[in-house]
Design a protein around this motif. Structure first.
Motif, PDB file in Angstrom:
ATOM      1  N   ILE A  46       0.818  -1.131   0.135  1.00  0.00           N
ATOM      2  CA  ILE A  46       0.071   0.045   0.058  1.00  0.00           C
ATOM      3  C   ILE A  46       0.931   1.312  -0.141  1.00  0.00           C
ATOM      4  CG2 ILE A  46      -1.883   1.403   1.196  1.00  0.00           C
ATOM      5  CD1 ILE A  46      -2.653  -1.072   2.631  1.00  0.00           C
ATOM      6  N   PRO A  47       0.787   2.097  -0.862  1.00  0.00           N
ATOM      7  CA  PRO A  47       1.715   3.315  -1.001  1.00  0.00           C
ATOM      8  C   PRO A  47       1.141   4.120   0.134  1.00  0.00           C
ATOM      9  CG  PRO A  47       0.750   2.948  -3.182  1.00  0.00           C
ATOM     10  CD  PRO A  47       0.033   1.854  -2.263  1.00  0.00           C
ATOM     11  N   ALA A  48       2.336   5.071   0.541  1.00  0.00           N
ATOM     12  CA  ALA A  48       1.881   5.898   1.647  1.00  0.00           C
ATOM     13  C   ALA A  48       0.719   7.004   1.207  1.00  0.00           C
ATOM     14  CB  ALA A  48       3.119   6.831   2.048  1.00  0.00           C
ATOM     15  N   GLN A  49      -0.200   7.362   2.078  1.00  0.00           N
ATOM     16  CA  GLN A  49      -1.425   7.901   1.953  1.00  0.00           C
ATOM     17  C   GLN A  49      -2.430   7.484   0.896  1.00  0.00           C
ATOM     18  OE1 GLN A  49      -1.489  10.623   3.744  1.00  0.00           O
ATOM     19  NE2 GLN A  49       0.456   9.846   4.331  1.00  0.00           N
ATOM     20  N   GLN A  50      -2.208   6.133   0.655  1.00  0.00           N
ATOM     21  CA  GLN A  50      -3.258   5.365   0.017  1.00  0.00           C
ATOM     22  C   GLN A  50      -4.359   4.696   0.798  1.00  0.00           C
ATOM     23  OE1 GLN A  50      -3.483   4.481  -3.549  1.00  0.00           O
ATOM     24  NE2 GLN A  50      -5.548   3.582  -3.042  1.00  0.00           N
ATOM     25  N   PRO A  51      -5.517   5.074   0.609  1.00  0.00           N
ATOM     26  CA  PRO A  51      -6.808   4.730   1.441  1.00  0.00           C
ATOM     27  C   PRO A  51      -7.085   3.350   1.078  1.00  0.00           C
ATOM     28  CG  PRO A  51      -7.661   6.149  -0.608  1.00  0.00           C
ATOM     29  CD  PRO A  51      -6.218   6.131  -0.301  1.00  0.00           C
ATOM     30  N   VAL A  52      -7.747   2.359   1.924  1.00  0.00           N
ATOM     31  CA  VAL A  52      -8.153   1.289   2.012  1.00  0.00           C
ATOM     32  C   VAL A  52      -9.402   0.981   2.621  1.00  0.00           C
ATOM     33  CG1 VAL A  52      -5.827   0.077   1.583  1.00  0.00           C
ATOM     34  CG2 VAL A  52      -6.877   0.328   3.834  1.00  0.00           C
ATOM     35  N   ALA A  53     -10.163   0.183   2.492  1.00  0.00           N
ATOM     36  CA  ALA A  53     -11.517  -0.153   3.123  1.00  0.00           C
ATOM     37  C   ALA A  53     -10.848  -1.535   4.412  1.00  0.00           C
ATOM     38  CB  ALA A  53     -12.380  -0.852   2.403  1.00  0.00           C
ATOM     39  N   VAL A  54     -11.428  -1.226   5.403  1.00  0.00           N
ATOM     40  CA  VAL A  54     -11.062  -2.115   6.485  1.00  0.00           C
ATOM     41  C   VAL A  54     -12.264  -3.214   6.948  1.00  0.00           C
ATOM     42  CG1 VAL A  54     -10.371  -2.251   8.882  1.00  0.00           C
ATOM     43  CG2 VAL A  54      -9.713  -0.263   7.596  1.00  0.00           C
ATOM     44  N   ASN A  55     -12.045  -4.381   6.720  1.00  0.00           N
ATOM     45  CA  ASN A  55     -13.069  -5.298   6.802  1.00  0.00           C
ATOM     46  C   ASN A  55     -13.373  -5.637   8.243  1.00  0.00           C
ATOM     47  OD1 ASN A  55     -13.900  -5.266   3.987  1.00  0.00           O
ATOM     48  ND2 ASN A  55     -12.954  -6.942   3.571  1.00  0.00           N
ATOM     49  N   GLY A  56     -12.109  -5.688   9.020  1.00  0.00           N
ATOM     50  CA  GLY A  56     -12.030  -6.107  10.128  1.00  0.00           C
ATOM     51  C   GLY A  56     -10.985  -6.260  10.844  1.00  0.00           C
ATOM     52  N   CYS A  57     -10.692  -6.332  12.083  1.00  0.00           N
ATOM     53  CA  CYS A  57      -9.347  -6.340  12.630  1.00  0.00           C
ATOM     54  C   CYS A  57      -9.290  -7.635  13.964  1.00  0.00           C
ATOM     55  CB  CYS A  57      -8.971  -5.061  13.400  1.00  0.00           C
ATOM     56  SG  CYS A  57      -8.962  -3.629  12.256  1.00  0.00           S
ATOM     57  N   LEU A  58      -8.142  -8.239  13.966  1.00  0.00           N
ATOM     58  CA  LEU A  58      -7.721  -9.044  14.981  1.00  0.00           C
ATOM     59  C   LEU A  58      -6.917  -8.173  16.150  1.00  0.00           C
ATOM     60  CD1 LEU A  58      -6.247 -11.586  12.892  1.00  0.00           C
ATOM     61  CD2 LEU A  58      -8.536 -11.863  13.830  1.00  0.00           C
ATOM     62  N   GLU A  59      -7.787  -7.633  16.969  1.00  0.00           N
ATOM     63  CA  GLU A  59      -7.302  -6.486  17.920  1.00  0.00           C
ATOM     64  C   GLU A  59      -6.335  -7.221  18.829  1.00  0.00           C
ATOM     65  OE1 GLU A  59      -9.989  -4.094  19.973  1.00  0.00           O
ATOM     66  OE2 GLU A  59     -11.366  -4.213  18.129  1.00  0.00           O
ATOM     67  N   GLU A  60      -6.249  -8.295  19.429  1.00  0.00           N
ATOM     68  CA  GLU A  60      -5.344  -8.940  20.183  1.00  0.00           C
ATOM     69  C   GLU A  60      -4.006  -9.143  19.530  1.00  0.00           C
ATOM     70  OE1 GLU A  60      -7.556 -12.152  17.904  1.00  0.00           O
ATOM     71  OE2 GLU A  60      -8.148 -10.502  19.121  1.00  0.00           O
ATOM     72  N   ALA A  61      -3.972  -9.221  18.031  1.00  0.00           N
ATOM     73  CA  ALA A  61      -2.706  -9.431  17.363  1.00  0.00           C
ATOM     74  C   ALA A  61      -2.292  -8.046  16.806  1.00  0.00           C
ATOM     75  CB  ALA A  61      -3.021 -10.365  16.500  1.00  0.00           C
ATOM     76  N   ASN A  62      -3.263  -7.041  16.712  1.00  0.00           N
ATOM     77  CA  ASN A  62      -2.895  -5.716  15.900  1.00  0.00           C
ATOM     78  C   ASN A  62      -2.900  -6.080  14.492  1.00  0.00           C
ATOM     79  OD1 ASN A  62      -2.940  -3.995  18.342  1.00  0.00           O
ATOM     80  ND2 ASN A  62      -0.805  -4.455  18.835  1.00  0.00           N
ATOM     81  N   TRP A  63      -3.502  -6.787  13.764  1.00  0.00           N
ATOM     82  CA  TRP A  63      -3.783  -6.821  12.415  1.00  0.00           C
ATOM     83  C   TRP A  63      -4.986  -6.531  11.894  1.00  0.00           C
ATOM     84  CZ3 TRP A  63       0.506  -7.987   9.342  1.00  0.00           C
ATOM     85  CH2 TRP A  63       1.562  -8.102   9.748  1.00  0.00           C
ATOM     86  N   CYS A  64      -5.145  -5.976  10.467  1.00  0.00           N
ATOM     87  CA  CYS A  64      -6.736  -5.801  10.055  1.00  0.00           C
ATOM     88  C   CYS A  64      -6.626  -6.394   8.875  1.00  0.00           C
ATOM     89  CB  CYS A  64      -6.910  -4.391   9.965  1.00  0.00           C
ATOM     90  SG  CYS A  64      -6.941  -3.437  11.668  1.00  0.00           S
ATOM     91  N   GLU A  65      -7.921  -7.034   8.307  1.00  0.00           N
ATOM     92  CA  GLU A  65      -7.924  -7.288   6.817  1.00  0.00           C
ATOM     93  C   GLU A  65      -8.587  -5.949   6.164  1.00  0.00           C
ATOM     94  OE1 GLU A  65     -10.791 -10.368   4.329  1.00  0.00           O
ATOM     95  OE2 GLU A  65     -11.357 -10.087   6.343  1.00  0.00           O
ATOM     96  N   VAL A  66      -8.064  -5.923   4.866  1.00  0.00           N
ATOM     97  CA  VAL A  66      -8.156  -4.584   4.434  1.00  0.00           C
ATOM     98  C   VAL A  66      -8.538  -4.931   2.772  1.00  0.00           C
ATOM     99  CG1 VAL A  66      -6.931  -3.120   5.575  1.00  0.00           C
ATOM    100  CG2 VAL A  66      -5.837  -4.038   3.689  1.00  0.00           C
ATOM    101  N   VAL A  67      -9.141  -4.140   2.155  1.00  0.00           N
ATOM    102  CA  VAL A  67      -9.442  -4.145   0.813  1.00  0.00           C
ATOM    103  C   VAL A  67      -8.761  -3.060  -0.024  1.00  0.00           C
ATOM    104  CG1 VAL A  67     -11.167  -4.216  -1.124  1.00  0.00           C
ATOM    105  CG2 VAL A  67     -11.436  -5.425   0.985  1.00  0.00           C
ATOM    106  N   LEU A  68      -7.848  -3.210  -0.951  1.00  0.00           N
ATOM    107  CA  LEU A  68      -7.005  -1.979  -1.627  1.00  0.00           C
ATOM    108  C   LEU A  68      -7.484  -2.131  -2.983  1.00  0.00           C
ATOM    109  CD1 LEU A  68      -4.698  -0.220  -1.922  1.00  0.00           C
ATOM    110  CD2 LEU A  68      -3.130  -2.261  -2.569  1.00  0.00           C
TER     111      LEU A  68
END
Length: 70
Positions: A46-68
């Motif tokens: 993902i290039p800097a300043q590129q927007p993505v949609a966030v489908n959900g996050c694994l808060e305990e692991a600090n990771w998110c599923e995103v759509v680019l």
């Protein structure tokens, strides 16, 4: 369309009342990985300043599923 996982520490999450989903913007060039974890395969960047949609996050692991790009 790419749906992948990214570290939450490298994106700025934001919400808008008019949007049903959450969006995020990369604060720096950011690796997109096939699974959560720094050892997972890098699929794209993902290039800097590129927007993505966030489908959900694994808060305990600090990771998110995103759509680019759609």
């Amino acid at each position: 369309m790419k749906t992948l996982l990214v570290s939450m520490t490298a994106v700025a999450l934001s919400t808008a009342a008019a949007q049903a989903s959450t969006s995020a913007t990369a604060t720096t060039d950011l690796n997109l990985r096939a699974a959560p974890g720094p050892a997972a395969e890098v699929i794209s960047v993902i290039p800097a300043q590129q927007p993505v949609a966030v489908n959900g996050c694994l808060e305990e692991a600090n990771w998110c599923e995103v759509v680019l790009d759609g």
